[in-house]
Design an enzyme around this catalytic site. Structure first.
Site, mmCIF file in Angstrom:
data_model
loop_
_atom_site.group_PDB
_atom_site.id
_atom_site.type_symbol
_atom_site.label_atom_id
_atom_site.label_comp_id
_atom_site.label_asym_id
_atom_site.label_seq_id
_atom_site.Cartn_x
_atom_site.Cartn_y
_atom_site.Cartn_z
ATOM 1 N N GLU A 1 8.453 17.602 13.717
ATOM 2 C CA GLU A 1 9.156 17.312 12.206
ATOM 3 C C GLU A 1 8.433 18.096 11.331
ATOM 4 O O GLU A 1 7.371 17.728 10.858
ATOM 5 C CB GLU A 1 9.090 15.817 11.931
ATOM 6 C CG GLU A 1 9.734 15.161 10.817
ATOM 7 C CD GLU A 1 9.190 14.030 10.341
ATOM 8 O OE1 GLU A 1 8.127 13.537 10.559
ATOM 9 O OE2 GLU A 1 10.142 13.190 10.099
ATOM 10 N N LYS B 1 0.836 -1.352 0.008
ATOM 11 C CA LYS B 1 0.112 0.112 0.181
ATOM 12 C C LYS B 1 0.911 1.308 -0.111
ATOM 13 O O LYS B 1 1.341 1.704 1.182
ATOM 14 C CB LYS B 1 -0.933 -0.057 1.196
ATOM 15 C CG LYS B 1 -2.288 0.562 0.930
ATOM 16 C CD LYS B 1 -2.263 1.985 0.618
ATOM 17 C CE LYS B 1 -2.130 3.226 1.838
ATOM 18 N NZ LYS B 1 -1.873 4.601 1.100
ATOM 19 N N CYS C 1 13.523 11.346 6.179
ATOM 20 C CA CYS C 1 13.071 10.976 7.593
ATOM 21 C C CYS C 1 14.464 11.521 8.520
ATOM 22 O O CYS C 1 14.258 11.838 9.561
ATOM 23 C CB CYS C 1 12.610 9.663 7.886
ATOM 24 S SG CYS C 1 13.714 8.446 7.062
ATOM 25 N N GLU D 1 8.607 2.407 11.077
ATOM 26 C CA GLU D 1 9.692 3.328 10.933
ATOM 27 C C GLU D 1 9.070 4.752 10.683
ATOM 28 O O GLU D 1 8.422 5.155 9.720
ATOM 29 C CB GLU D 1 10.288 3.138 9.603
ATOM 30 C CG GLU D 1 11.037 1.739 9.497
ATOM 31 C CD GLU D 1 12.237 1.858 10.404
ATOM 32 O OE1 GLU D 1 13.039 2.991 10.380
ATOM 33 O OE2 GLU D 1 13.006 0.806 10.664
HETATM 34 P P1 NDP Z 1 1.946 9.188 6.402
HETATM 35 O O1 NDP Z 1 1.856 8.697 7.985
HETATM 36 O O2 NDP Z 1 0.716 10.174 6.291
HETATM 37 O O3 NDP Z 1 1.535 8.179 5.539
HETATM 38 C C1 NDP Z 1 2.219 7.029 5.211
HETATM 39 C C2 NDP Z 1 1.628 5.838 4.838
HETATM 40 O O4 NDP Z 1 0.426 5.572 5.465
HETATM 41 C C3 NDP Z 1 0.799 6.302 3.387
HETATM 42 O O5 NDP Z 1 0.690 5.047 2.522
HETATM 43 C C4 NDP Z 1 -0.591 6.479 4.018
HETATM 44 O O6 NDP Z 1 -1.721 6.381 2.961
HETATM 45 C C5 NDP Z 1 -0.789 5.696 5.111
HETATM 46 N N1 NDP Z 1 -1.660 5.720 5.924
HETATM 47 C C6 NDP Z 1 -2.648 6.852 6.431
HETATM 48 N N2 NDP Z 1 -3.479 6.552 7.266
HETATM 49 C C7 NDP Z 1 -3.219 5.291 7.474
HETATM 50 C C8 NDP Z 1 -3.950 4.473 8.355
HETATM 51 N N3 NDP Z 1 -4.711 4.929 9.392
HETATM 52 N N4 NDP Z 1 -3.769 3.175 8.423
HETATM 53 C C9 NDP Z 1 -2.891 2.781 7.457
HETATM 54 N N5 NDP Z 1 -2.078 3.312 6.674
HETATM 55 C C10 NDP Z 1 -2.432 4.692 6.673
HETATM 56 O O7 NDP Z 1 3.265 9.486 6.274
HETATM 57 P P2 NDP Z 1 3.786 10.428 4.951
HETATM 58 O O8 NDP Z 1 3.337 9.641 3.538
HETATM 59 O O9 NDP Z 1 3.382 11.849 4.932
HETATM 60 O O10 NDP Z 1 5.356 10.132 4.972
HETATM 61 C C11 NDP Z 1 6.116 11.079 5.620
HETATM 62 C C12 NDP Z 1 6.770 10.775 6.995
HETATM 63 O O11 NDP Z 1 7.176 9.481 6.961
HETATM 64 C C13 NDP Z 1 7.472 11.423 7.673
HETATM 65 O O12 NDP Z 1 7.192 11.648 9.155
HETATM 66 C C14 NDP Z 1 8.947 10.703 7.636
HETATM 67 O O13 NDP Z 1 9.736 11.066 8.703
HETATM 68 C C15 NDP Z 1 8.265 9.408 7.753
HETATM 69 N N6 NDP Z 1 9.506 8.535 7.146
HETATM 70 C C16 NDP Z 1 10.256 7.685 7.908
HETATM 71 C C17 NDP Z 1 11.174 6.909 7.482
HETATM 72 C C18 NDP Z 1 12.114 6.105 8.261
HETATM 73 O O14 NDP Z 1 12.990 5.475 7.814
HETATM 74 N N7 NDP Z 1 12.041 6.158 9.603
HETATM 75 C C19 NDP Z 1 11.638 7.002 6.115
HETATM 76 C C20 NDP Z 1 10.620 7.728 5.165
HETATM 77 C C21 NDP Z 1 9.480 8.647 5.661
HETATM 78 P P3 NDP Z 1 -2.112 7.883 2.383
HETATM 79 O O15 NDP Z 1 -0.880 8.583 1.616
HETATM 80 O O16 NDP Z 1 -3.145 7.449 1.428
HETATM 81 O O17 NDP Z 1 -2.315 8.773 3.471
#
Ligand code: NDP
Length: 512
Positions: A384, A175, A284, A250
């Site tokens: 962040e 997803k 991130c 993560e």
């Molecule tokens: P989000 O948390 O908004 O979304 C991440 C994923 O989760 C997307 O596919 C999103 O779908 C999905 N999602 C949203 N709501 C739900 C739910 N209730 N249940 C299951 N899945 C859900 O993050 P972002 O996409 O905005 O990414 C940025 C974040 O990712 C930052 O905080 C960054 O730090 C972190 N990150 C961490 C990394 C690491 O290695 N620790 C690496 C890269 C990023 P949808 O897009 O449809 O909302």
């Protein structure tokens, strides 16, 4: 316009509802693609198909060597298709094409690394020193794994999960972020074409908020591996609790980049720019908190501001461009609000901080921004912002020891614990500080490099578990102990055991 489809039960198809979503090119806000929008009904179908496949054992009962060979083919194919994939990634994310090309190299390395792990020993024999007992530890795939990824490194983050999960023999449901479906969709096609059992891979496109709960609450899903924001991570952890499924998270980071006065300043300053402004800060592990020794503050910050103003922001496909756009209008507004709030809270804006006009107004660009004289009371320091925003804090002290202690205290003063760096010419201080920083990755006199062989992940609220390296594979494996008694005998614990033994003996002699 072609519609990107879901992949469920070995078939590419539209969503059951027929709903679609338009995908924007963030660098000019035009629609470049339409994707099927999955609903809970599609998620249920994907779970059922993944469960059937895992229980039938088609993919997991292939040899690990076979699965490794396929991962190697996938790596080769991704490199061959690099140009196409990098273009797709640039159109979805607004990142520079050059960066997206490098991402494809990294993705291929991840598949190659896990292909090599196929030859690593699987399981071990233990010797309990009991006559007639053979005892061994074996590993098995976890089962149906839901892999949820963010928009900032869509294909790279997917690869960190897909390669080990498939090598281990799991059945996966992918997803990607609703904003960036293209390269994950492309990856699914490559996986199938290069020999992964189609039934072992499901692809759902669409809003996480809509289909997420179906995936994370289902008793037929054994594991959720999630990369994304802290709030979503908390939601997923709660919703997975009902079925006590394995959860790997993560999450975000608020990463300190600590510069001591004795550091190689040209290198430290140059890397401080890359640390925070690479991919417009949407990383991130971005070094968004500069923690600099007070005595060199002016020298370092003046140079950072001069260089930040020169960073070429613009068309991601122009080779002269150094950084592209942010992902969306909504995200840019969030970043800008952090900057405005920081100013209200007492930070000094040194550069950037304005939404661009003119040629850049079509896209969601934001200039490299530096906020000076920051402290932990400000939202932009502890949250962040996930944009091109550097906050500057300083440390001082009357002795080397005190300065070191103060730098560590500031760098650890965050709920996150993903990554950080220390710059100093003193190797023993570097090691001491690295050991005391509560972050999952520490760079000494460097920023950002990572290799697939080394584990990646966060302490504190940056998540749990690790990706990459051998631990990244272990996340997708169950451990089972098999105790084999080759000379079964009556246990003799309960009083009638001697009678039981005699009865069993009679029964046996009767049979004979
Ligand atoms: P989000 O948390 O908004 O979304 C991440 C994923 O989760 C997307 O596919 C999103 O779908 C999905 N999602 C949203 N709501 C739900 C739910 N209730 N249940 C299951 N899945 C859900 O993050 P972002 O996409 O905005 O990414 C940025 C974040 O990712 C930052 O905080 C960054 O730090 C972190 N990150 C961490 C990394 C690491 O290695 N620790 C690496 C890269 C990023 P949808 O897009 O449809 O909302």
């Amino acid at each position: 316009m072609t519609i990107l489809q879901l992949f469920i039960d070995s078939t590419f198809s539209d969503s059951e509802s027929g709903n679609t979503r338009d995908i924007e090119y963030p660098a000019d806000s035009t629609i470049h693609l339409t994707a099927a929008e999955a609903s809970s009904a599609d998620a249920e179908r994907a779970i059922a198909a993944a469960r059937r496949e895992f229980d039938s054992g088609q993919w997991r009962h292939t040899t690990v060597a076979h699965r490794g060979d396929i991962l190697r083919k996938v790596a080769r194919r991704l490199l061959k298709d690099k140009e196409t994939i990098a273009r797709l990634e640039t159109f979805d994310t607004g990142k520079t094409y050059a960066e997206c090309e490098m991402d494809v190299d990294d993705v291929a390395s991840v598949f190659s690394y896990y292909a090599d792990q196929a030859t690593a020993s699987n399981g071990r024999v233990v010797d309990p020193s009991v006559p007639g007992i053979s005892s061994k530890i074996v590993t098995e795939p976890v089962g149906v794994c839901v892999l949820i990824t963010p928009w900032n490194y869509p294909l790279l983050q997917a690869s960190w999960k897909v390669a080990p999960a498939l090598l281990a023999g799991n059945s996966i449901i992918l997803k990607p972020s609703e904003l960036t479906p293209s390269t994950t969709h492309y990856l699914v096609k490559v996986l199938i074409e290069e020999g992964v059992e189609p039934a072992a891979v499901q692809l759902l496109l669409g809003a996480g908020a809509d289909i997420g709960p179906t995936l994370t609450e289902s008793p037929d899903v054994d594991m959720v591996s999630f990369t994304g924001g802290l709030e979503t991570g908390r939601t997923i952890m709660k919703s997975a609790a009902g079925t006590v499924k394995r959860v790997a998270l993560e999450l975000g980071g608020k990463n300190p980049n600590v510069i001591f006065a004795d550091a190689d300043l040209p290198a430290a300053i140059d890397n401080a720019l890359t640390a925070v402004f690479l991919d417009s800060g949407q990383v991130c592990s971005a070094g968004a908190r500069l923690v600099v020794e007070e005595s060199i503050h002016d020298k370092v910050v003046d140079e950072l501001v001069r260089r930040a103003r020169e960073i070429r922001v613009g068309d991601p496909f122009d080779s002269a461009t150094e950084t592209g756009s942010l992902i969306s209008s909504e995200h840019r507004q969030k970043v800008h609000t952090y900057v405005e709030r920081a100013r209200e809270q007492g930070a000094t804006l040194l550069c950037g901080g304005e939404i661009p006009e003119g040629d850049l107004a079509k896209g969601y660009f934001y200039p490299p921004t530096i906020l000076d004289r920051c402290d932990q009371s400000m939202d932009c320091v502890h949250d962040e912002s996930f944009g091109p925003v550097l906050t500057v804090e300083t440390f001082s002290g009357d002795s080397d020891e005190e300065r070191e202690k103060n730098a560590i205290a500031i760098a650890n003063d965050t709920i996150y614990g993903l990554a950080g760096a220390v710059w100093t010419a003193d190797a023993s201080r570097a090691e001491r500080v690295a050991r005391q920083l509560r972050h999952g990755t520490i760079w000494i006199n460097d920023y950002h490099p990572y290799v697939p062989h080394a584990e990646w992940g966060g302490m504190k609220q940056s998540g749990n578990g690790r990706e990459l390296g051998p631990t990244g594979l272990a996340e997708y494996l169950e451990i089972k102990h098999i105790w084999h008694n080759t000379q079964p005998a009556v246990a003799g614990w309960f009083a009638n055991s001697e009678d039981a033994s005699a009865t069993a003996g009679e029964a046996n002699s009767g049979d004979n």
